[in-house]
Design a protein around this motif. Structure first.
Motif, PDB file in Angstrom:
ATOM      1  N   SER A  32      30.694  77.192   9.165  1.00 30.06           N
ATOM      2  CA  SER A  32      31.643  76.344   8.463  1.00 30.06           C
ATOM      3  C   SER A  32      32.943  76.227   9.234  1.00 30.06           C
ATOM      4  O   SER A  32      33.702  75.312   9.061  1.00 30.06           O
ATOM      5  N   LEU A  33      33.194  77.138  10.126  1.00 26.40           N
ATOM      6  CA  LEU A  33      34.391  77.065  10.955  1.00 26.40           C
ATOM      7  C   LEU A  33      34.281  75.950  11.969  1.00 26.40           C
ATOM      8  O   LEU A  33      35.216  75.243  12.243  1.00 26.40           O
ATOM      9  N   THR A  38      33.266  68.927   6.210  1.00 26.75           N
ATOM     10  CA  THR A  38      33.944  68.893   4.910  1.00 26.75           C
ATOM     11  C   THR A  38      35.448  68.809   5.116  1.00 26.75           C
ATOM     12  O   THR A  38      36.123  68.043   4.459  1.00 26.75           O
ATOM     13  N   GLN A  41      36.974  65.404   6.094  1.00 21.87           N
ATOM     14  CA  GLN A  41      37.022  64.393   5.029  1.00 21.87           C
ATOM     15  C   GLN A  41      38.190  64.670   4.106  1.00 21.87           C
ATOM     16  O   GLN A  41      38.740  63.788   3.491  1.00 21.87           O
ATOM     17  N   ARG A  42      38.537  65.942   4.014  1.00 24.27           N
ATOM     18  CA  ARG A  42      39.599  66.320   3.098  1.00 24.27           C
ATOM     19  C   ARG A  42      40.932  65.798   3.594  1.00 24.27           C
ATOM     20  O   ARG A  42      41.325  65.995   4.727  1.00 24.27           O
ATOM     21  N   GLU A  43      41.670  65.098   2.718  1.00 31.07           N
ATOM     22  CA  GLU A  43      42.921  64.510   3.164  1.00 31.07           C
ATOM     23  C   GLU A  43      44.072  65.473   2.981  1.00 31.07           C
ATOM     24  O   GLU A  43      45.143  65.111   2.542  1.00 31.07           O
ATOM     25  N   THR A  44      43.881  66.729   3.281  1.00 31.57           N
ATOM     26  CA  THR A  44      44.965  67.691   3.087  1.00 31.57           C
ATOM     27  C   THR A  44      45.461  68.192   4.437  1.00 31.57           C
ATOM     28  O   THR A  44      44.794  68.074   5.446  1.00 31.57           O
ATOM     29  N   SER A  45      46.623  68.756   4.416  1.00 35.22           N
ATOM     30  CA  SER A  45      47.129  69.344   5.656  1.00 35.22           C
ATOM     31  C   SER A  45      46.601  70.771   5.788  1.00 35.22           C
ATOM     32  O   SER A  45      45.792  71.225   5.016  1.00 35.22           O
ATOM     33  N   GLN A  46      47.118  71.473   6.737  1.00 31.13           N
ATOM     34  CA  GLN A  46      46.526  72.741   7.127  1.00 31.13           C
ATOM     35  C   GLN A  46      46.458  73.755   5.994  1.00 31.13           C
ATOM     36  O   GLN A  46      47.364  73.866   5.176  1.00 31.13           O
ATOM     37  N   ASP A  47      45.354  74.514   5.980  1.00 35.59           N
ATOM     38  CA  ASP A  47      45.174  75.477   4.901  1.00 35.59           C
ATOM     39  C   ASP A  47      44.900  76.885   5.396  1.00 35.59           C
ATOM     40  O   ASP A  47      44.500  77.732   4.619  1.00 35.59           O
TER      41      ASP A  47
ATOM     42  N   PHE B  77      47.990  76.909  -0.694  1.00 36.50           N
ATOM     43  CA  PHE B  77      47.607  76.711   0.701  1.00 36.50           C
ATOM     44  C   PHE B  77      46.968  75.345   0.903  1.00 36.50           C
ATOM     45  O   PHE B  77      46.071  75.177   1.720  1.00 36.50           O
ATOM     46  N   ARG B 486      36.556  81.282  -0.107  1.00 34.16           N
ATOM     47  CA  ARG B 486      36.500  80.083   0.727  1.00 34.16           C
ATOM     48  C   ARG B 486      35.711  80.354   1.986  1.00 34.16           C
ATOM     49  O   ARG B 486      35.717  81.462   2.513  1.00 34.16           O
ATOM     50  N   GLU B 537      37.660  65.186  -2.373  1.00 36.36           N
ATOM     51  CA  GLU B 537      38.571  64.144  -1.895  1.00 36.36           C
ATOM     52  C   GLU B 537      37.904  63.331  -0.816  1.00 36.36           C
ATOM     53  O   GLU B 537      38.221  63.437   0.354  1.00 36.36           O
TER      54      GLU B 537
END
Lengths: 160, 578
Positions: A32-33, A38, A41-47, B77, B486, B537
């Protein structure tokens, strides 16, 4: 810190985790790394790492200030070619402007990459800014771009 | 049967403050249930969607203080979309309508609007205390209405919120008659501050004990503020990039010297080393120090400062302090109870030798006998170090370790860190919160399930091999309340094995794992008392059609929680409640 384009270098032996084995070698391939299908596609910034926005912004501003004062701090962002799950990482601080960035990308991905308007033949470069929105590269001054860019995506022709 | 009249029993209950205890009392008998609920003043709701405001008010009509939490923890986060939910407005509307005598409202990760704040300020004449942590959706206009209308306001505490700053006129809105302030924290505001208004407000608030200003308050203003509030116990300063001139420095130091009650210091978004030295006179009194935003200050300056802080109980710092710095902390701060070490370099571009490693962690564990809570970001760790830490500190209540590179093994043996974390859970019998990281197999979860009997909250990232890992935890940890996972290979088998387990938990978060839409649907069918939320999303939101193919599609983010009020009606399009 994050190796987006490397697999875990440890051999993937299947391990029975209920049997203790002192010399057992590590196992986790953690795909998954490396397959961000996924996360792209995610419209988010760094997590990652798990720090709150205020600290994240503080550290980002620090790096920019240091750069402005001539310190050699890198500015690594991930670059994906649309349709290719494995990305690259690029240090934007090594480029003097959009021209050298495009030249380098075209070389790295072995295709011609351009900024700006749609073109049926060329790949167009886009970036995700700090608000999480995807934008065309090239509209704002280079320094401002460095401050707001989070990641890059090279779109397939005729997609934008 | 009661041997005392109700009023006497109620009086006895007044001495019972803890929520858990009061909940227990209410289960004893119908009569006690009634007395307890009618006299209950403080209510804590860990998940705002587990209950609705109408039922809350019905049960606790004498409510004075309400604490509400909204978004799940991983929202901190960027893993939860902004529009996910957690709106406080319906709560305020309901409380206002029922004429509840609300005095205190504490919100965490909720969406607050100016309209909500306006309504709040006009509806509760005895309102005293507003604490907002990691909230968003409002502007300084909302703060202005609170300032203007809450005549008895004592506490306005804004921590890490996203506030749209319309420039500092809100401070002007505190009426001249407002002199009751005990706590004012606006450190998260990003814009300019009306310094004159602030100084007047502080000057007329003799009971002000806690003041945390934002970065826009310059040194000379800070000096004036401290001069007229020498009674301060808790101070958060602004940003002081430039070295002050001699005169400013002397004035600052003189003002600081007078603050003999000062016990807690924070802020310092940038701080020139000389500025820091102005605080030396009060270092020996400090019990709490937060320098975690002072990203530019180098380790040696931090060390020099901390050497004076012999009474420190709580320290939040950046990893630039280094192992050497932590060794100084270990030998100086014998009263230390809580330590947080945050990362200062997210990109690891240089071979940075100065950040902390396992050596610093071991030093702290050896030197600080009262340590019970730790949050530690580092680039490397070893099993040997963790085993030593466990032996030195069996009293940990909270142990959170974040190794920056996912899946990183013990750097001396290349093995997983299962044994290290295993030692921690085995030794720390009172452990309530744990975050694991680094290379971990299912074995670490076997240990956690076996030994972590008091564990209430567990955070897992990039760990485990099979469903067995998650099952060990779900089966073993009887007191588990919040589980967040996660990027780990846990799937439907683990999710569905024991559905009733989720009755005993507040919530479960799983993102980038192996659970599929089919598995989630099955769970939702078997547990109607759960809200099973899928967050997706996608660019094409119409992917969520129900056809055969989709059942096998992996779910990007799953958040489930027990609730007595069914599916919420305010979910945005990117959230599907099964």
């Amino acid at each position: 810190m994050e190796n987006s384009n490397s697999y875990s270098p440890y051999s993937s032996s299947s391990v029975d985790s209920t049997k203790p084995s002192p010399s057992e070698s590590s196992v986790n391939l953690s795909l998954s790394l490396t397959f961000p299908s996924t996360s792209s596609q995610r419209e988010t910034s760094q997590d990652w790492p798990p720090i709150k926005p205020r600290l994240r912004d503080t550290l980002k501003s620090l790096r920019l200030r240091l750069r402005q004062r001539g310190y050699n701090t890198a500015l690594f962002v991930k670059v994906y070619m649309e349709g290719v799950p494995i990305g690259r990482k690029l240090d934007l601080s090594t480029f003097s402007g959009y021209k050298s960035l495009l030249e380098n990308l075209s070389h790295m991905f072995d295709t011609s990459v351009i900024c700006g308007t749609r073109d049926r033949k060329h790949h167009v470069l886009t970036y995700q800014d700090k608000d999480g929105d995807w934008m065309m590269v090239g509209d704002i001054p280079w320094d401002m771009f460095l401050e707001t860019v989070r990641r890059l995506k090279i779109t397939r022709p005729e997609r934008c | 049967m009661n041997y005392f009249p109700d009023e006497v029993i109620e009086h006895i209950f007044d001495f019972i403050a803890s929520h858990k205890d009061r909940n227990s009392i209410s289960l004893v008998s119908k009569s006690w249930h009634k007395i307890e609920r009618c006299s209950r003043k403080r209510v804590f709701i860990g998940n705002c969607y587990a209950i609705n405001p109408e039922r809350l008010i019905e049960r606790f009509p004498s409510l004075r203080s309400l604490t509400l939490k909204g978004k799940p923890h991983f929202a901190d986060f960027n893993l939860v979309p902004h529009e996910w939910g957690g709106f406080v407005h319906p709560w305020i509307v309901a409380l206002a309508k029922a004429r509840v005598g609300l005095e205190e409202l504490r919100l965490k990760r909720m969406v607050v609007s100016d309209e909500s704040l306006e309504l709040l300020s006009r509806s509760f004449s005895s309102f005293k205390s507003l604490v907002l942590v990691s909230c968003e959706g409002f502007t300084t206009d909302g703060l202005a209405s609170v300032a203007a209308n809450c005549r008895h306001l004592r506490e306005l505490d804004l921590q890490e919120n996203e506030i749209d700053d319309h420039r500092g006129q809100w401070l002007n809105c505190f009426p001249e008659s407002s002199t009751a302030l005990t706590s004012l924290n606006f450190s998260c505001l990003k814009g300019e501050t009306n310094l004159a208004a602030l100084e007047r407000l502080v000057a007329r608030s003799p009971n002000l004990e806690s003041l945390k200003v934002n970065r826009a308050v310059p040194l000379d203003a800070l000096t004036r503020l401290m001069s007229c509030a020498p009674q301060l116990v808790d101070l958060g300063v602004g940003s002081y990039e430039n070295e002050p001139d001699q005169e400013s420095f002397m004035k600052l130091m003189a003002a600081i010297k007078k603050c003999t009650e000062l016990r807690s210091l924070s802020g310092f978004s940038e701080v020139a080393p000389l500025c820091l030295t102005a605080f030396y006179p009060i270092c020996q009194n400090l019990t709490s120090l937060n320098l975690s935003y002072a990203a530019e200050i180098q380790g040696n300056h931090l060390i020099r400062f901390i050497q004076f802080c012999k009474r420190l109980q709580r320290l939040w710092i950046l990893d630039s302090i280094g192992d050497k710095g932590l060794e100084v902390v270990a030998s100086t701060c014998k009263e230390l109870q809580e330590l947080r070490v945050f990362p200062s370099d997210l990109h690891d571009e240089e071979d940075n030798d100065t950040a902390v490693t396992e050596i610093g962690l071991v030093a702290i564990s050896a030197g600080c006998p009262k340590l019970h809570s730790i949050l530690y970001f580092c680039k490397q760790m070893t099993n040997a170090a963790l085993i030593t830490v466990a032996k030195n500190c069996p009293n940990f209540i909270r142990f959170r370790l974040c190794i920056l590179e996912p899946n990183k093994p013990d750097h001396t043996t290349s093995q997983s860190l299962d044994e290290g974390f295993g030692a921690i859970v085995q030794a720390c019998k009172g452990l309530r919160r744990l975050s694991v990281s680094g290379l971990l197999t299912d074995k670490v979860f076997l240990y956690i399930g076996m030994y972590a009997e008091q564990l209430e909250m567990l955070s897992i990232a990039f760990a485990g091999d099979t469903d067995k890992g998650m099952l060990y935890v779900l089966n073993g940890c009887k007191k588990m309340r919040k589980l967040e996972i996660r990027d780990s290979p846990f799937g439907n088998a683990a999710l569905l094995a024991d559905v009733d387990k989720y009755r005993t938990m507040r919530s479960l978060w799983m993102s980038s794992c192996e659970v599929t839409l089919g598995g989630c649907k099955r769970l939702a069918r078997n547990a109607p008392w759960l809200n099973v939320e899928i967050i997706n999303e996608n660019e094409n939101n119409d992917v969520m059609e129900r056809n055969e193919e989709d059942e096998r599609e992996k779910v990007d983010r799953l958040y489930l929680y027990r609730t007595v009020v069914g599916a919420r009606k305010d979910a945005p399009p990117c959230v599907t409640i099964l």
